[in-house]
Design a protein around this motif. Structure first.
Motif, mmCIF file in Angstrom:
data_model
loop_
_atom_site.group_PDB
_atom_site.id
_atom_site.type_symbol
_atom_site.label_atom_id
_atom_site.label_comp_id
_atom_site.label_asym_id
_atom_site.label_seq_id
_atom_site.Cartn_x
_atom_site.Cartn_y
_atom_site.Cartn_z
ATOM 1 N N PHE A 1 0.844 -1.206 0.000
ATOM 2 C CA PHE A 1 0.000 0.000 0.000
ATOM 3 C C PHE A 1 0.869 1.242 0.000
ATOM 4 O O PHE A 1 0.710 2.189 0.774
ATOM 5 N N HIS A 2 1.827 1.234 -0.906
ATOM 6 C CA HIS A 2 2.770 2.342 -1.076
ATOM 7 C C HIS A 2 3.089 2.384 -2.563
ATOM 8 O O HIS A 2 3.513 1.387 -3.130
ATOM 9 N N HIS A 3 2.785 3.506 -3.214
ATOM 10 C CA HIS A 3 2.692 3.502 -4.670
ATOM 11 C C HIS A 3 3.700 4.425 -5.350
ATOM 12 O O HIS A 3 3.752 5.604 -5.027
ATOM 13 N N THR B 1 8.350 8.339 -3.248
ATOM 14 C CA THR B 1 8.370 9.275 -2.137
ATOM 15 C C THR B 1 7.174 8.926 -1.254
ATOM 16 O O THR B 1 6.260 8.216 -1.698
ATOM 17 N N THR B 2 7.193 9.399 -0.026
ATOM 18 C CA THR B 2 6.064 9.138 0.865
ATOM 19 C C THR B 2 5.247 10.414 0.973
ATOM 20 O O THR B 2 5.643 11.362 1.682
ATOM 21 N N HIS B 3 4.135 10.444 0.269
ATOM 22 C CA HIS B 3 3.331 11.674 0.204
ATOM 23 C C HIS B 3 2.860 12.080 1.616
ATOM 24 O O HIS B 3 2.892 13.242 1.972
ATOM 25 N N ASP B 4 2.457 11.065 2.392
ATOM 26 C CA ASP B 4 1.923 11.353 3.729
ATOM 27 C C ASP B 4 2.959 12.027 4.627
ATOM 28 O O ASP B 4 2.597 12.705 5.576
HETATM 29 C C1 LIG Z 1 -4.091 7.768 2.376
HETATM 30 C C2 LIG Z 1 -2.762 7.549 1.677
HETATM 31 O O1 LIG Z 1 -2.816 7.966 0.352
HETATM 32 C C3 LIG Z 1 -2.418 6.049 1.742
HETATM 33 O O2 LIG Z 1 -2.148 5.760 3.070
HETATM 34 C C4 LIG Z 1 -1.135 5.671 0.966
HETATM 35 C C5 LIG Z 1 -1.397 5.274 -0.456
HETATM 36 N N1 LIG Z 1 -0.145 5.092 -1.202
HETATM 37 C C6 LIG Z 1 0.915 5.899 -0.934
HETATM 38 N N2 LIG Z 1 1.979 5.908 -1.745
HETATM 39 C C7 LIG Z 1 3.008 6.768 -1.538
HETATM 40 N N3 LIG Z 1 4.060 6.768 -2.393
HETATM 41 N N4 LIG Z 1 2.994 7.605 -0.504
HETATM 42 C C8 LIG Z 1 1.987 7.661 0.401
HETATM 43 O O3 LIG Z 1 2.043 8.448 1.355
HETATM 44 C C9 LIG Z 1 0.887 6.753 0.219
HETATM 45 N N5 LIG Z 1 -0.151 6.707 1.065
#
Ligand SMILES: C[C@H](O)[C@H](O)[C@H]1CNC2=NC(N)=NC(=O)C2=N1
Length: 92
Positions: free
Chosen positions: A52-54, A69-72
């Motif tokens: 769950f990381h895209h 990158t980690t958007h959160d």
């Molecule tokens: C709510 C948030 O988008 C989800 O927790 C996940 C989904 N996939 C994600 N992918 C990436 N690259 N960064 C994130 O922070 C992330 N958050």
């Protein structure tokens, strides 16, 4: 939520073939055919869903550019490094 890593931590732990580009890490994987790259991108997508990381992926002619990158967190975290290492394993 994962915490952003320091510059030193990122530099020390970047998986082989990956480089830092601002708040992202990036690697361009090269393949012998376009469809091999497409197959890799599909497999990477499965790993991304599992984590769950895209990533962002650009599929080109016999290459796939992958950016993480980690958007959160607004930057690079262990999640990025860990998934990058899994993409390296996938590429073989
Ligand atoms: C709510 C948030 O988008 C989800 O927790 C996940 C989904 N996939 C994600 N992918 C990436 N690259 N960064 C994130 O922070 C992330 N958050």
């Amino acid at each position: 939520m994962s915490d952003r890593l320091s510059d030193d931590e990122i530099d020390a732990e970047l998986p082989d073939g990956w480089t830092r580009d601002g708040d992202e890490i990036v690697r361009t994987f090269e393949f012998d055919s376009y469809l091999e790259g497409v197959g890799f991108a599909s497999g990477a997508g499965g790993l991304a869903e599992e984590a769950f990381h895209h990533p962002e992926m650009r599929i080109g002619w016999r290459e796939v550019e992958v950016r993480l990158t980690t958007h959160d967190a607004g930057g690079i975290t262990k999640k990025d490094l860990d998934l990058a290492a899994r993409f390296n394993e996938l590429a073989g």
